[in-house]
Design a protein around this motif. Sequence first.
Motif, PDB file in Angstrom:
ATOM      1  N   TRP A 148       0.790  -1.216   0.000  1.00 34.96           N
ATOM      2  CA  TRP A 148       0.000   0.000   0.000  1.00 34.96           C
ATOM      3  C   TRP A 148       0.831   1.278   0.000  1.00 34.96           C
ATOM      4  N   HIS A 149       2.075   1.204   0.468  1.00 36.06           N
ATOM      5  CA  HIS A 149       2.959   2.381   0.462  1.00 36.06           C
ATOM      6  C   HIS A 149       4.363   1.972   0.000  1.00 36.06           C
ATOM      7  N   PRO A 150       4.498   1.381  -1.165  1.00 40.35           N
ATOM      8  CA  PRO A 150       5.794   0.836  -1.587  1.00 40.35           C
ATOM      9  C   PRO A 150       6.898   1.890  -1.642  1.00 40.35           C
ATOM     10  N   GLY A 151       7.960   1.652  -0.875  1.00 36.93           N
ATOM     11  CA  GLY A 151       9.124   2.527  -0.897  1.00 36.93           C
ATOM     12  C   GLY A 151       8.931   3.889  -0.284  1.00 36.93           C
ATOM     13  N   GLN A 152       7.814   4.144   0.373  1.00 39.04           N
ATOM     14  CA  GLN A 152       7.528   5.478   0.911  1.00 39.04           C
ATOM     15  C   GLN A 152       8.117   5.604   2.324  1.00 39.04           C
ATOM     16  N   ASP A 153       9.369   5.959   2.381  1.00 41.14           N
ATOM     17  CA  ASP A 153      10.077   6.021   3.663  1.00 41.14           C
ATOM     18  C   ASP A 153       9.492   7.050   4.616  1.00 41.14           C
ATOM     19  N   TRP A 154       8.778   8.061   4.085  1.00 42.33           N
ATOM     20  CA  TRP A 154       8.235   9.088   4.973  1.00 42.33           C
ATOM     21  C   TRP A 154       7.283   8.482   6.006  1.00 42.33           C
ATOM     22  N   CYS A 155       6.683   7.336   5.682  1.00 45.70           N
ATOM     23  CA  CYS A 155       5.773   6.684   6.630  1.00 45.70           C
ATOM     24  C   CYS A 155       6.483   6.265   7.912  1.00 45.70           C
ATOM     25  N   PHE A 156       7.787   6.033   7.816  1.00 44.37           N
ATOM     26  CA  PHE A 156       8.551   5.562   8.964  1.00 44.37           C
ATOM     27  C   PHE A 156       9.431   6.655   9.572  1.00 44.37           C
ATOM     28  N   GLU A 157       9.274   7.877   9.057  1.00 41.11           N
ATOM     29  CA  GLU A 157       9.985   9.014   9.633  1.00 41.11           C
ATOM     30  C   GLU A 157       9.117   9.677  10.702  1.00 41.11           C
ATOM     31  N   PRO A 158       9.697  10.469  11.604  1.00 37.73           N
ATOM     32  CA  PRO A 158       8.884  11.174  12.597  1.00 37.73           C
ATOM     33  C   PRO A 158       7.753  11.953  11.925  1.00 37.73           C
ATOM     34  N   GLY A 159       6.550  11.772  12.435  1.00 40.54           N
ATOM     35  CA  GLY A 159       5.378  12.412  11.843  1.00 40.54           C
ATOM     36  C   GLY A 159       4.669  11.546  10.820  1.00 40.54           C
ATOM     37  N   GLY A 160       5.328  10.478  10.372  1.00 42.69           N
ATOM     38  CA  GLY A 160       4.710   9.596   9.387  1.00 42.69           C
ATOM     39  C   GLY A 160       3.709   8.631   9.987  1.00 42.69           C
ATOM     40  N   MET A 161       3.792   8.395  11.282  1.00 46.53           N
ATOM     41  CA  MET A 161       2.841   7.620  12.082  1.00 46.53           C
ATOM     42  C   MET A 161       2.968   6.104  11.959  1.00 46.53           C
ATOM     43  N   GLY A 162       3.734   5.589  10.994  1.00 43.05           N
ATOM     44  CA  GLY A 162       3.879   4.142  10.902  1.00 43.05           C
ATOM     45  C   GLY A 162       2.543   3.451  10.726  1.00 43.05           C
ATOM     46  N   VAL A 163       2.327   2.376  11.497  1.00 45.35           N
ATOM     47  CA  VAL A 163       1.109   1.575  11.352  1.00 45.35           C
ATOM     48  C   VAL A 163      -0.151   2.368  11.683  1.00 45.35           C
ATOM     49  N   PHE A 164      -0.008   3.494  12.356  1.00 42.80           N
ATOM     50  CA  PHE A 164      -1.184   4.319  12.601  1.00 42.80           C
ATOM     51  C   PHE A 164      -1.679   4.999  11.329  1.00 42.80           C
ATOM     52  N   ASP A 165      -0.885   5.003  10.265  1.00 43.94           N
ATOM     53  CA  ASP A 165      -1.366   5.563   8.998  1.00 43.94           C
ATOM     54  C   ASP A 165      -2.610   4.800   8.530  1.00 43.94           C
ATOM     55  N   PRO A 166      -2.576   3.458   8.461  1.00 40.73           N
ATOM     56  CA  PRO A 166      -3.831   2.748   8.200  1.00 40.73           C
ATOM     57  C   PRO A 166      -4.691   2.598   9.454  1.00 40.73           C
ATOM     58  N   GLY A 167      -4.050   2.445  10.615  1.00 36.78           N
ATOM     59  CA  GLY A 167      -4.805   2.213  11.840  1.00 36.78           C
ATOM     60  C   GLY A 167      -5.754   3.334  12.200  1.00 36.78           C
ATOM     61  N   ILE A 168      -5.402   4.561  11.829  1.00 30.87           N
ATOM     62  CA  ILE A 168      -6.288   5.687  12.137  1.00 30.87           C
ATOM     63  C   ILE A 168      -7.597   5.581  11.360  1.00 30.87           C
ATOM     64  N   ASN A 169      -7.583   4.840  10.249  1.00 36.48           N
ATOM     65  CA  ASN A 169      -8.841   4.589   9.542  1.00 36.48           C
ATOM     66  C   ASN A 169      -9.796   3.796  10.427  1.00 36.48           C
ATOM     67  N   ALA A 170      -9.261   2.773  11.094  1.00 38.12           N
ATOM     68  CA  ALA A 170     -10.090   1.992  12.012  1.00 38.12           C
ATOM     69  C   ALA A 170     -10.598   2.856  13.153  1.00 38.12           C
ATOM     70  N   LEU A 171      -9.727   3.708  13.681  1.00 36.78           N
ATOM     71  CA  LEU A 171     -10.132   4.577  14.789  1.00 36.78           C
ATOM     72  C   LEU A 171     -11.187   5.587  14.347  1.00 36.78           C
ATOM     73  N   SER A 172     -11.116   6.008  13.095  1.00 35.12           N
ATOM     74  CA  SER A 172     -12.128   6.944  12.601  1.00 35.12           C
ATOM     75  C   SER A 172     -13.494   6.267  12.544  1.00 35.12           C
ATOM     76  N   ILE A 173     -13.516   4.988  12.170  1.00 34.48           N
ATOM     77  CA  ILE A 173     -14.782   4.253  12.157  1.00 34.48           C
ATOM     78  C   ILE A 173     -15.274   4.022  13.581  1.00 34.48           C
ATOM     79  N   LEU A 174     -14.366   3.563  14.447  1.00 34.84           N
ATOM     80  CA  LEU A 174     -14.740   3.273  15.834  1.00 34.84           C
ATOM     81  C   LEU A 174     -15.369   4.484  16.506  1.00 34.84           C
ATOM     82  N   THR A 175     -14.737   5.643  16.332  1.00 32.03           N
ATOM     83  CA  THR A 175     -15.229   6.850  17.004  1.00 32.03           C
ATOM     84  C   THR A 175     -16.537   7.353  16.405  1.00 32.03           C
ATOM     85  N   LYS A 176     -16.891   6.879  15.233  1.00 29.98           N
ATOM     86  CA  LYS A 176     -18.175   7.264  14.647  1.00 29.98           C
ATOM     87  C   LYS A 176     -19.291   6.315  15.057  1.00 29.98           C
TER      88      LYS A 176
END
Length: 304
Positions: A148-176
């Motif tokens: 889903w993010h091939p070679g996108q190192d920014w995801c693993f840099e500070p501010g990129g959120m790592g697994v929370f990048d997809p995980g926040i989608n789940a949290l957005s559903i949960l909170t709704k």
Amino acid sequence: MKIALVGVGKIALDQHVPSIADSPDWDLAATVSRHGTVEGVEAFTDMDAMLEARPDIRVVSLCLPPVPRFDYARKAIAAGRHVMLEKPPGATLAECHALEAMARAAGVSLFATWHSREADMVDPARGWLADKRVTRAHINWQEDVRKWHPGQDWCFEPGGMGVFDPGINALSILTKILPAPVHLRAATLHFPENRQTPITVDLTFSDGVTGHFNWDHDGPEHWDIEVETEAGTLALHDGGARMTLDGQAHGAPGDALRGEYPRLYKAMAALVERGGIDMDLAPLTHVADAFMLGERRSAAAFDW
């Protein structure tokens, strides 16, 4: 309305461009990107130049990674433009609060979008749960970052959120969908030894709610949320595209407009029309709490 798309990467080309093209509400009038363009659309490489050259563009949709997004949003608001923010709406909660204050002072609309909330069965799930007492809930959100993010190192840099990048989608559903809010009590975050953001996370919330996020998953994706109540068990599958009650398929989309991003752009048009602001930060708050409360553990190095 004329709209400018800022950041022309994978998500912009896959979702934003076709959603704008198919909408009767929008005309994609310009793009801003260092490298990407959209055929037939005026392209700029500088935000200030676009804002100066195109005063006729009323709305800016920001598809940049979270860290640089604030400066672009601030410039757009200062220029009197309405702003639509790809998720997450900012790299920090403070940035988001600042943008909302700026937008209110400038009298422009600001929209923190959560595309997974627009999945077909999220609203039906919320409706079914509205009068139920939740006894337990669990999120199982697993996918392969290499897909889903091939070679996108920014995801693993500070501010990129790592697994929370997809995980926040789940949290957005949960909170709704939950009939009452929950808060985080504990978290375990696994950081690859050569990266700055987590690749797997386990979450424990109040009121019997738990979650497991994994960004190094081998196999078919798991985008599931299960909610147990005294009246039965509701489950959302495929990121909210399907719903079951006690294991049986249930419900049908009630909105004729299909697709998460087309619904977001429809909502943005309505927000601009009435002059509103929608900056629900509940999903990002849970992520921030996880970094504040979470126990950090080391995981094997991650490479593409």
